[in-house]
Design a protein around this motif. Sequence first.
Motif, mmCIF file in Angstrom:
data_model
loop_
_atom_site.group_PDB
_atom_site.id
_atom_site.type_symbol
_atom_site.label_atom_id
_atom_site.label_comp_id
_atom_site.label_asym_id
_atom_site.label_seq_id
_atom_site.Cartn_x
_atom_site.Cartn_y
_atom_site.Cartn_z
ATOM 1 N N LYS A 42 0.852 -1.208 -0.030
ATOM 2 C CA LYS A 42 0.110 0.050 -0.036
ATOM 3 C C LYS A 42 0.937 1.312 0.047
ATOM 4 C CE LYS A 42 -4.124 -1.717 -0.016
ATOM 5 N NZ LYS A 42 -4.920 -1.553 -1.336
ATOM 6 N N MET A 43 1.995 1.352 0.950
ATOM 7 C CA MET A 43 2.789 2.607 0.869
ATOM 8 C C MET A 43 3.478 2.524 -0.946
ATOM 9 S SD MET A 43 4.642 1.485 4.374
ATOM 10 C CE MET A 43 5.697 2.719 4.470
ATOM 11 N N GLU B 293 -0.081 2.823 -3.343
ATOM 12 C CA GLU B 293 -0.937 4.112 -3.111
ATOM 13 C C GLU B 293 -0.148 5.298 -2.554
ATOM 14 O OE1 GLU B 293 -3.969 3.039 -3.946
ATOM 15 O OE2 GLU B 293 -3.749 0.940 -4.223
ATOM 16 N N TRP C 232 0.722 5.385 0.562
ATOM 17 C CA TRP C 232 0.255 5.735 1.992
ATOM 18 C C TRP C 232 1.488 5.820 3.126
ATOM 19 C CZ3 TRP C 232 -4.052 1.491 2.923
ATOM 20 C CH2 TRP C 232 -5.058 1.776 2.153
ATOM 21 N N THR C 233 1.178 6.326 4.111
ATOM 22 C CA THR C 233 2.119 6.654 5.080
ATOM 23 C C THR C 233 2.057 5.130 5.679
ATOM 24 O OG1 THR C 233 0.602 7.423 6.798
ATOM 25 C CG2 THR C 233 2.009 9.081 5.521
ATOM 26 N N GLN D 284 -0.922 5.123 8.058
ATOM 27 C CA GLN D 284 -2.223 4.769 7.233
ATOM 28 C C GLN D 284 -2.361 3.390 7.059
ATOM 29 O OE1 GLN D 284 -1.263 7.559 3.939
ATOM 30 N NE2 GLN D 284 -3.410 8.474 4.136
ATOM 31 N N ALA D 285 -1.066 2.654 6.521
ATOM 32 C CA ALA D 285 -0.978 1.402 6.086
ATOM 33 C C ALA D 285 -1.423 0.173 7.465
ATOM 34 C CB ALA D 285 0.124 1.141 5.712
ATOM 35 N N THR E 17 -5.180 0.297 8.300
ATOM 36 C CA THR E 17 -6.006 -0.517 7.406
ATOM 37 C C THR E 17 -5.838 -1.908 7.727
ATOM 38 O OG1 THR E 17 -5.723 1.268 5.876
ATOM 39 C CG2 THR E 17 -6.385 -0.822 5.044
ATOM 40 N N PRO F 239 7.362 7.968 3.235
ATOM 41 C CA PRO F 239 7.187 7.983 1.796
ATOM 42 C C PRO F 239 8.119 8.398 0.907
ATOM 43 C CG PRO F 239 5.372 9.120 3.186
ATOM 44 C CD PRO F 239 6.501 8.641 4.225
#
Lengths: 428, 428
Positions: B169-170, B173, B175-176, B179-180, B183, B234
Amino acid sequence: MSVKIALLGFGTVASGVPFLLKENTEKIVQAAQAEIEIAKVLVKDDAEKERLWVAGHNYPFVTNIDEIIQDPEIEIVVELMGRIEPAKTFITRALEAGKHVVTANKDLLAVHGGELRTLAEKQGLALYYEAAVAGGIPILRTLVNSLASDRVTRILGVLNGTSNFMLTKMVDEGWTYDQALKTAQELGYAESDPTNDVEGIDAAYKAVILSQFAFGMAIDFESVAHKGISNITPEDVAVAQKLGYVIKLVGDVQETPSGIAAEVSPTFLPKEHPLASVNGVMNAVFVESIGIGESMYYGPGAGQKPTATSVMADIVRIARRLKEKTVGKAFNEFSRPLKLALPEDVKSEYYFSINTADRSGMMLQLAEIFNSEEISFKQILQQAADGKQARLVIVTHTMSKTQLENVTKKLAGAADVDVLNIFKVLGE
Amino acid sequence: MSVKIALLGFGTVASGVPFLLKENTEKIVQAAQAEIEIAKVLVKDDAEKERLWVAGHNYPFVTNIDEIIQDPEIEIVVELMGRIEPAKTFITRALEAGKHVVTANKDLLAVHGGELRTLAEKQGLALYYEAAVAGGIPILRTLVNSLASDRVTRILGVLNGTSNFMLTKMVDEGWTYDQALKTAQELGYAESDPTNDVEGIDAAYKAVILSQFAFGMAIDFESVAHKGISNITPEDVAVAQKLGYVIKLVGDVQETPSGIAAEVSPTFLPKEHPLASVNGVMNAVFVESIGIGESMYYGPGAGQKPTATSVMADIVRIARRLKEKTVGKAFNEFSRPLKLALPEDVKSEYYFSINTADRSGMMLQLAEIFNSEEISFKQILQQAADGKQARLVIVTHTMSKTQLENVTKKLAGAADVDVLNIFKVLGE
């Protein structure tokens, strides 16, 4: 205690066997609980014997198979000559003489495997052939041991390194089929007559063997439809990329409600599919099953050391079972009556590349043809209309082989419609 | 003839065992040459027993381990409770009582495996644990059987599904980390305390077990350096992409001239590397060996059915060996004295992300530091200089752990230099 083996043939793969025996002596002895000794090596004639001696190979070379068959000390015969004859006769004679057999001969196993397996079973002997499918990838033994409790629903494989090398060049470098073939031949990946590799025959042999291990069904080679890569054009490759696919030559064996279906054909794989990034001469087998779900086994499909490693794994296994006094267990015990799928149960999406006259009403005509077979479109791409000819690319939703056959016939009979190529598309 | 088994625990994985027994009865009986019967199931207390009965699970549930240990009809105990205690005590008691054991407990095996294996061997009993490493991927048995004649030189693995989901996801997408993680927790992939997954501890357990199977060496868990993914920014992800890499949490065990080295760390993988496209919760083990060369084994690292499939493969194997009267063979027989690599023999390229003051002479200062340790640069990227701070990314050529340690110390002592992150880079 040592286990004496005889090699039939001393080509590329066979010469990998002494390499492994020498490099990994300790580990092999630990696993086999015996030393493995190359007692005899069958070569063609005295000239080859001479040549190998000069090259520094110090094995007891023989030129007459009887010297091996009649040697009571030899317990395992390792056939690495390839092709049907004399390999078939030699393996048969070895089994009749009470010797275990290891072979990498996929052609032979795909066509005469049933006969040889029956003989081995009758004799209580091992007949192992891990190297016959995807060379260095340990897929057969894995299906036997690790998927013993699982049920495979589909196997998809990139099973031929030569054609995969060529397709990789056609995709990555934009080469034509002819350019790719020429380079493959120059690099020694393709033979001067490349038919078996590029027409999907070699992959179909492997699909026959995979069907036995994954589905327990001994499908005939003739029942495996095969289509090769020679008619794939740079336009097909480019369109595939544009639509998010990679073209690979894929062996596909699946179980449908009515039975199994096996075929080898150029296939559009979604570029996120694990098989899509299997490039160059590498092979991979992708397994769908109700337990594990999705798994993939990736590695070199050919080559001296990879193939010899699979051959040696078989030899070690037999030696160990000799020690444990459990030798004779069939390589694959999973067996069910063969049931072939009905065409209406074999379903896929398809890619059609079509030339039509560049005039109004053509799209309507095509839509009517597909619609009459209840086939719907997923993607349409119109390319290169020049006032005379238009090129149309259609990716359909899922349809059956029956629908495919019907629509193909109708398209062949339609005026101003020229179907250039039809390829299978793996849905996402 | 039926083989009676007892399950310890009836959580997610355990409930996959009856699923497979029911769905694949015929194939399992064919492979095991016996029916497998779940004779008893140990649960925590009467409340759980009640709950499972209500949910329709009709097994003879027991709440006291003695009822299993003292039942002479139970031949195989299947431990699926996880964690160290009481699993360790129960397995020990089962082995002492003459019962074969199947477990998926990587924590236990990584930390106390030696002790349990010694006991099993002394008792002549099987202790199998295919599911302990990479859940549904049949990697352990494959190393034992198919690589018996090969010599592994390096194993690289994406061994933790949770962290791989997060990194995917990082990368895909943007994401940080936070965030990952959020989720992953919402989807049930990460626990409320995610330490084991995100700090590389879970992967390190698996690296310990892989070391035994691939290299024959029982490395201590403490000797496996582990570094997690929580400090990946990121910016690191973006720079990796720009330079042609994908960041993965990779378990890496390799043999150097002085011994083996095992570590788990975020690693820059060239995007063409087969491991680079292992995404989401999937796992994969990439094996480098002198025979096969490069092979990869890909599949789900966790989950009910995949893990249960590996557990069932072990059960089937034991049942078959009971039938053949060869039970007791150690799961892994490959064993050599442990030798750990010297730091100067463990080599890699590295990525450094560094903040410096944005003034002249800084690059010279850094170049002098790296040069003093004889480390040369492969790629340099200067980013985001704002007059005060400059961000510098350096990818080095191959250096040893000794050089890495020295240069890290020197950088820590340098004025106006702030090392943000150091990651391993897999060379092409």
